[in-house]
Design a protein around this motif. Structure first.
Motif, PDB file in Angstrom:
ATOM      1  N   UNK A  80     -39.366 -85.763  22.591  1.00 25.46           N
ATOM      2  CA  UNK A  80     -39.816 -87.134  22.349  1.00 25.46           C
ATOM      3  C   UNK A  80     -38.930 -87.766  21.292  1.00 25.46           C
ATOM      4  N   UNK A  81     -39.212 -89.032  20.978  1.00 24.19           N
ATOM      5  CA  UNK A  81     -38.338 -89.759  20.067  1.00 24.19           C
ATOM      6  C   UNK A  81     -38.437 -89.260  18.638  1.00 24.19           C
ATOM      7  N   UNK A  82     -39.494 -88.494  18.313  1.00 26.28           N
ATOM      8  CA  UNK A  82     -39.583 -87.884  16.981  1.00 26.28           C
ATOM      9  C   UNK A  82     -39.094 -86.439  17.013  1.00 26.28           C
ATOM     10  N   UNK A  83     -38.435 -86.061  18.115  1.00 28.10           N
ATOM     11  CA  UNK A  83     -37.832 -84.732  18.305  1.00 28.10           C
ATOM     12  C   UNK A  83     -38.851 -83.616  18.500  1.00 28.10           C
ATOM     13  N   UNK A  84     -40.135 -83.948  18.678  1.00 26.45           N
ATOM     14  CA  UNK A  84     -41.115 -82.956  19.082  1.00 26.45           C
ATOM     15  C   UNK A  84     -41.212 -82.963  20.602  1.00 26.45           C
ATOM     16  N   UNK A  85     -41.865 -81.942  21.168  1.00 27.91           N
ATOM     17  CA  UNK A  85     -41.959 -81.834  22.612  1.00 27.91           C
ATOM     18  C   UNK A  85     -43.398 -82.040  23.071  1.00 27.91           C
ATOM     19  N   UNK A  86     -43.602 -82.700  24.208  1.00 29.29           N
ATOM     20  CA  UNK A  86     -44.960 -82.832  24.746  1.00 29.29           C
ATOM     21  C   UNK A  86     -45.458 -81.469  25.212  1.00 29.29           C
ATOM     22  N   UNK A  87     -46.782 -81.279  25.250  1.00 28.78           N
ATOM     23  CA  UNK A  87     -47.308 -79.993  25.738  1.00 28.78           C
ATOM     24  C   UNK A  87     -47.047 -79.832  27.228  1.00 28.78           C
ATOM     25  N   UNK A  88     -47.038 -78.599  27.677  1.00 24.91           N
ATOM     26  CA  UNK A  88     -46.850 -78.341  29.099  1.00 24.91           C
ATOM     27  C   UNK A  88     -46.205 -76.989  29.331  1.00 24.91           C
ATOM     28  N   UNK A  89     -46.217 -76.532  30.571  1.00 24.07           N
ATOM     29  CA  UNK A  89     -45.688 -75.201  30.881  1.00 24.07           C
ATOM     30  C   UNK A  89     -44.168 -75.160  31.039  1.00 24.07           C
ATOM     31  N   UNK A  90     -43.517 -76.314  31.232  1.00 19.76           N
ATOM     32  CA  UNK A  90     -42.076 -76.328  31.471  1.00 19.76           C
ATOM     33  C   UNK A  90     -41.274 -75.970  30.237  1.00 19.76           C
TER      34      UNK A  90
END
Length: 300
Positions: A202-212
């Motif tokens: 994401x734009x704050x360099x964190x990642x959305x949750x999920x299995x990928x």
């Protein structure tokens, strides 16, 4: 930032990002005691507490969080001023264009070739970057103009001109059953147990949750798809980097993607105007045919 020194801002940003005085001092190649004193002096001058300190470590106060955002912006502006001033003084004028490595390759080649044929064209230095870095390169002056994509990239603080609007495709492993489909839907690509969608930062360099898998670079992503570990959905023209082990399948209901030429808001130069005018004249076809680009005033 009235009355503050660039050095103080860099010190604070290092501590705020590391949330540890020892690591920040090491990053700044200085001893920890003078760094601690500098931050304390900064707090006294501002009259606010920026950091909470206790046995568990260091944390930003609400004022510190605001200061971090403003300090980053101020340092970016200083860096940009230095870089652009040096480029302006160069014997041979040039523009630095940044774009995601592997993205919009054919479009970029057409744009560079068409611009080079213009009378008075200057050199275009191409700065390839990773996912989501174009905006930062524009803000801190490493680049003058960027190829970006809406609605995916953050366009805050930037002016832009649309070049192309198009559909999206799923890049899937050639050996996977999805590769034999003539088209897919977002619901179908979002629910493949053995092939989860790659997660972009994401734009704050964190990642959305999920299995990928979490991906950060185009080469990393390409290999994971080839290994049958993930798929992704991207603008159709961005698939030029795909490997022989990849297949691109149209995703019928994916949001349309718009490729943009972007630059820092308020920038005015005849050189930039020439590049934008060239982009306007490419007359590329997209999902709805050629895209009209609004006229912009640059000179002055």
């Amino acid at each position: 930032m009235d009355g503050l020194e660039t050095r103080e801002l860099r010190y604070f940003v290092a501590v705020a990002e590391e949330l540890h005085f020892g690591r920040a001092a090491e990053r700044l190649t200085m001893a920890q005691p003078p760094l601690s004193r500098a931050i304390q002096q900064l707090e006294r001058r501002l009259g606010v507490l920026l950091l909470e300190r206790d046995r568990r470590g260091v944390a930003l106060t609400p004022a510190g969080e605001t200061m971090l955002t403003e300090a980053r912006n101020a340092l970016d502006a200083v860096d940009a001023a230095v870089r652009r001033t040096r480029r302006a003084a160069a014997a041979q004028p040039a523009l630095v264009l940044t774009t995601k490595a592997g993205a919009s390759h054919e479009l970029l080649k057409q744009l560079l070739d068409a611009y080079a044929a213009r009378p008075g064209a200057v050199d275009i230095d191409v700065l390839l970057c990773e996912i989501g870095e174009q905006g930062q390169f524009l803000r801190d002056g490493r680049a003058d103009v960027a190829i970006m994509h809406a609605p995916f990239d953050v366009m805050t603080g930037l002016d832009s001109a649309e070049i192309l609007t198009e559909g999206q495709v799923a890049i899937v492993p050639a050996a996977h059953p999805l590769a034999r489909r003539s088209s897919l839907t977002m619901a179908e690509v979002s629910d493949v147990p053995d092939l989860p969608i790659a997660r972009w930062p994401r734009h704050d360099y964190t990642y959305p949750p999920g299995p990928g898998p979490e991906v950060r670079s185009q080469s990393q992503l390409a290999q994971l798809v080839a290994l049958g570990r993930t798929l992704l959905v991207i603008p159709a023209s961005s698939r030029a980097w795909q490997w022989p082990e990849h297949v691109a399948v149209p995703v019928l209901d994916a949001p349309l993607a718009t490729t943009l030429l972007a630059w820092p808001a308020g920038t005015r130069s005849e050189t930039l105007a020439g590049l934008v005018e060239t982009a306007q004249q490419l007359n590329l076809g997209g999902a709805g045919g050629p895209v009209a680009i609004a006229d912009h005033e640059f000179a002055g």
